[in-house]
Write a protein that holds these residues in place. Sequence first.
Motif, PDB file in Angstrom:
ATOM      1  N   VAL A   1      48.800   5.152  87.284  1.00 31.99           N
ATOM      2  CA  VAL A   1      49.784   6.218  87.465  1.00 31.99           C
ATOM      3  C   VAL A   1      51.190   5.642  87.419  1.00 31.99           C
ATOM      4  O   VAL A   1      52.084   6.208  86.783  1.00 31.99           O
ATOM      5  CB  VAL A   1      49.528   6.976  88.785  1.00 31.99           C
ATOM      6  N   ALA A   2      51.391   4.524  88.074  1.00 39.68           N
ATOM      7  CA  ALA A   2      52.711   3.886  88.051  1.00 39.68           C
ATOM      8  C   ALA A   2      53.078   3.469  86.627  1.00 39.68           C
ATOM      9  O   ALA A   2      54.225   3.637  86.200  1.00 39.68           O
ATOM     10  CB  ALA A   2      52.731   2.675  88.982  1.00 39.68           C
TER      11      ALA A   2
ATOM     12  N   ALA B   1      60.812   2.302  80.611  1.00 37.47           N
ATOM     13  CA  ALA B   1      61.068   0.888  80.328  1.00 37.47           C
ATOM     14  C   ALA B   1      61.082   0.606  78.824  1.00 37.47           C
ATOM     15  O   ALA B   1      61.869  -0.212  78.351  1.00 37.47           O
ATOM     16  CB  ALA B   1      60.024   0.018  81.015  1.00 37.47           C
ATOM     17  N   LEU B   2      60.214   1.293  78.072  1.00 34.73           N
ATOM     18  CA  LEU B   2      60.138   1.053  76.634  1.00 34.73           C
ATOM     19  C   LEU B   2      61.179   1.852  75.855  1.00 34.73           C
ATOM     20  O   LEU B   2      61.307   1.672  74.638  1.00 34.73           O
ATOM     21  CB  LEU B   2      58.741   1.392  76.123  1.00 34.73           C
TER      22      LEU B   2
END
Length: 118
Positions: free
Chosen positions: A15-16, A24-25
Amino acid sequence: MSRNAKINALLLLAVAALAVLPLALGLGDHREEPFTGSDAEAETAITEIEPDYEPWFSPLYEPPSGEVESALFALQAALGAGVLAYYFGLRRGRRQGEQRATAAAEATSVSRDTPEGD
């Protein structure tokens, strides 16, 4: 660590990762609004395919801003989660009550079957 704890940790990690990896990407950086809902994406796709498309109906209530719309969606999700939690808690409580009643009935029947003074 027990098997259930390992499974819970892996689920929490998944889930994180689902929440953090798109940020982040940099997924969606090329868009004006990177994380719009599926309704907006569908509307964009429909207007690209058929520019003269007319919707069959209009919404009963149109929120004044995206923040209000998000807040109403979060409220709806919280209410749904509350109803589900209440239902499952009620079922579990009934099941536990039935088990306790059965155990109490068995205990009283066992105490009646044993003769006093043995």
